[in-house]
Design an enzyme around this catalytic site. Structure first.
Site, PDB file in Angstrom:
ATOM      1  N   ARG A  23      -2.739 -14.494   4.893  1.00 49.71           N
ATOM      2  CA  ARG A  23      -3.391 -13.738   5.975  1.00 49.71           C
ATOM      3  C   ARG A  23      -2.599 -13.907   7.277  1.00 49.71           C
ATOM      4  NH1 ARG A  23      -7.441 -10.021   4.563  1.00 49.71           N
ATOM      5  NH2 ARG A  23      -7.591  -9.914   6.821  1.00 49.71           N
TER       6      ARG A  23
ATOM      7  N   TYR B 146     -12.524  -1.590  -3.854  1.00 49.76           N
ATOM      8  CA  TYR B 146     -13.025  -1.738  -2.481  1.00 49.76           C
ATOM      9  C   TYR B 146     -14.541  -1.619  -2.374  1.00 49.76           C
ATOM     10  CZ  TYR B 146      -8.351  -1.896  -0.455  1.00 49.76           C
ATOM     11  OH  TYR B 146      -7.081  -2.279  -0.083  1.00 49.76           O
TER      12      TYR B 146
ATOM     13  N   ARG C 211       2.431  -6.690   8.921  1.00 52.36           N
ATOM     14  CA  ARG C 211       1.809  -5.468   9.454  1.00 52.36           C
ATOM     15  C   ARG C 211       2.447  -5.047  10.774  1.00 52.36           C
ATOM     16  NH1 ARG C 211      -4.361  -6.940   7.540  1.00 52.36           N
ATOM     17  NH2 ARG C 211      -4.375  -5.683   5.643  1.00 52.36           N
TER      18      ARG C 211
ATOM     19  N   ASN D  41      -2.067   0.270   6.574  1.00 49.74           N
ATOM     20  CA  ASN D  41      -1.560  -0.961   7.191  1.00 49.74           C
ATOM     21  C   ASN D  41      -0.683  -1.799   6.260  1.00 49.74           C
ATOM     22  OD1 ASN D  41      -3.597  -1.869   5.601  1.00 49.74           O
ATOM     23  ND2 ASN D  41      -4.783  -2.853   7.213  1.00 49.74           N
TER      24      ASN D  41
ATOM     25  N   THR E   6      -5.624  -6.738  10.868  1.00 54.29           N
ATOM     26  CA  THR E   6      -5.861  -5.461  10.177  1.00 54.29           C
ATOM     27  C   THR E   6      -5.264  -4.292  10.958  1.00 54.29           C
ATOM     28  OG1 THR E   6      -7.962  -6.401   9.410  1.00 54.29           O
ATOM     29  CG2 THR E   6      -7.667  -4.019   9.164  1.00 54.29           C
TER      30      THR E   6
ATOM     31  N   LYS F 218       0.814  -1.221   0.000  1.00 52.80           N
ATOM     32  CA  LYS F 218       0.000   0.000   0.000  1.00 52.80           C
ATOM     33  C   LYS F 218       0.854   1.281   0.000  1.00 52.80           C
ATOM     34  CE  LYS F 218      -3.974  -2.220   2.251  1.00 52.80           C
ATOM     35  NZ  LYS F 218      -5.002  -2.065   3.303  1.00 52.80           N
TER      36      LYS F 218
ATOM     37  N   HIS G  50      -2.244  -5.387   1.508  1.00 53.49           N
ATOM     38  CA  HIS G  50      -3.555  -6.016   1.328  1.00 53.49           C
ATOM     39  C   HIS G  50      -3.344  -7.514   1.168  1.00 53.49           C
ATOM     40  CE1 HIS G  50      -7.582  -6.819  -0.281  1.00 53.49           C
ATOM     41  NE2 HIS G  50      -6.972  -7.606  -1.157  1.00 53.49           N
TER      42      HIS G  50
ATOM     43  N   GLU H 192      -9.708 -10.144  -7.537  1.00 52.45           N
ATOM     44  CA  GLU H 192      -8.730  -9.065  -7.341  1.00 52.45           C
ATOM     45  C   GLU H 192      -7.548  -9.202  -8.299  1.00 52.45           C
ATOM     46  OE1 GLU H 192     -10.012  -8.552  -2.652  1.00 52.45           O
ATOM     47  OE2 GLU H 192      -8.049  -9.398  -3.133  1.00 52.45           O
TER      48      GLU H 192
HETATM   49  P1  IDP Z   1      -8.107  -6.501   5.845  1.00 52.72           P
HETATM   50  O1  IDP Z   1      -7.268  -5.630   4.947  1.00 52.72           O
HETATM   51  O2  IDP Z   1      -7.310  -6.988   7.028  1.00 52.72           O
HETATM   52  O3  IDP Z   1      -8.790  -7.626   5.110  1.00 52.72           O
HETATM   53  P2  IDP Z   1     -10.711  -5.189   5.918  1.00 52.72           P
HETATM   54  O4  IDP Z   1     -11.648  -5.265   7.078  1.00 52.72           O
HETATM   55  O5  IDP Z   1     -11.031  -5.971   4.699  1.00 52.72           O
HETATM   56  O6  IDP Z   1      -9.250  -5.582   6.477  1.00 52.72           O
HETATM   57  O7  IDP Z   1     -10.562  -3.654   5.543  1.00 52.72           O
HETATM   58  C1  IDP Z   1      -9.963  -3.260   4.315  1.00 52.72           C
HETATM   59  C2  IDP Z   1      -9.004  -2.131   4.581  1.00 52.72           C
HETATM   60  O8  IDP Z   1      -9.738  -1.008   5.042  1.00 52.72           O
HETATM   61  C3  IDP Z   1      -7.969  -2.367   5.681  1.00 52.72           C
HETATM   62  O9  IDP Z   1      -6.855  -3.107   5.250  1.00 52.72           O
HETATM   63  C4  IDP Z   1      -7.602  -0.959   6.067  1.00 52.72           C
HETATM   64  O10 IDP Z   1      -6.715  -0.353   5.123  1.00 52.72           O
HETATM   65  C5  IDP Z   1      -8.954  -0.258   5.967  1.00 52.72           C
HETATM   66  N1  IDP Z   1      -9.635  -0.248   7.273  1.00 52.72           N
HETATM   67  C6  IDP Z   1     -10.215  -1.302   7.937  1.00 52.72           C
HETATM   68  N2  IDP Z   1     -10.752  -0.937   9.098  1.00 52.72           N
HETATM   69  C7  IDP Z   1     -10.536   0.411   9.181  1.00 52.72           C
HETATM   70  C8  IDP Z   1     -10.891   1.386  10.174  1.00 52.72           C
HETATM   71  O11 IDP Z   1     -11.504   1.110  11.212  1.00 52.72           O
HETATM   72  N3  IDP Z   1     -10.492   2.670   9.896  1.00 52.72           N
HETATM   73  C9  IDP Z   1      -9.824   3.030   8.759  1.00 52.72           C
HETATM   74  N4  IDP Z   1      -9.491   2.137   7.820  1.00 52.72           N
HETATM   75  C10 IDP Z   1      -9.838   0.844   8.022  1.00 52.72           C
HETATM   76 MG    MG Z   2     -10.189  -7.548   3.594  1.00 54.94          MG
END
Ligand code: IDP
Ligand code: MG
Length: 139
Positions: free
Chosen positions: A87, A51, A104, A114, A93, A11, A117, A128
């Site tokens: 994962r 997204y 991460r 973070n 996350t 990212k 992805h 994707e």
């Molecule tokens: P993941 O990347 O671990 O699968 P997801 O829940 O799919 O997590 O969320 C997608 C992306 O959205 C995260 O990787 C992060 O960049 C962003 N994100 C998730 N939760 C939050 C939040 O509470 N605040 C801001 N950004 C978030």
């Molecule tokens: Mg996700």
């Protein structure tokens, strides 16, 4: 359906901080083979499409503007049990909740920025990967 493949992006925060090399090293050392890779930048529109599943979530606007804020590295990775193992390698996350030794925990700044992805299912890994790569770009 290719159950041994997953999709990742390094990212904008991680690219900006020069962590591409460190992250790819962790990916290779964990046994993933690179099937496809490109250095590119998402438009806000493309990030919004990528997204789309998160459209209703409160952070969607922030996520789309962040993911289109700078270049990213997109890649398809191959390994047995790729989705689940990747994962595990990337960690939670929220980097403050990620295990030691995960990507991460090592490189992420915040829950939004973070570092990487990782696809959450075989089906989404396929979707994707297809978003970025044609058949001719996979080796
Ligand atoms: P993941 O990347 O671990 O699968 P997801 O829940 O799919 O997590 O969320 C997608 C992306 O959205 C995260 O990787 C992060 O960049 C962003 N994100 C998730 N939760 C939050 C939040 O509470 N605040 C801001 N950004 C978030
Ligand atoms: Mg996700």
């Amino acid at each position: 359906m290719a159950t041994n493949r997953t999709f990742t992006m390094i990212k904008p925060d991680a690219v900006e901080n020069n962590y591409i090399g460190g992250i790819l090293k962790m990916i290779n050392e964990a046994g993933f083979r690179i099937v496809a890779m490109k250095y590119t930048k998402l438009s806000a529109e493309a990030a919004g499409t990528f997204y789309e599943v998160h459209k209703e979530r409160p952070f969607y606007g922030e996520l789309v503007s962040y993911m289109s804020s700078g270049p990213i590295v997109a890649a398809i990775l191959e390994k047995e049990n790729a989705v689940a193992d990747f994962r595990t390698l990337i960690g939670a996350t929220d980097p403050t909740k990620a295990d030691e030794g995960t990507i991460r925990k090592t490189y992420a700044k915040s829950i939004a920025a973070n570092a990487v992805h990782g696809s959450d299912s075989d089906e989404n890994a396929q979707i994707e990967g297809d978003f970025y790569f044609s058949k001719l770009e996979r080796y």
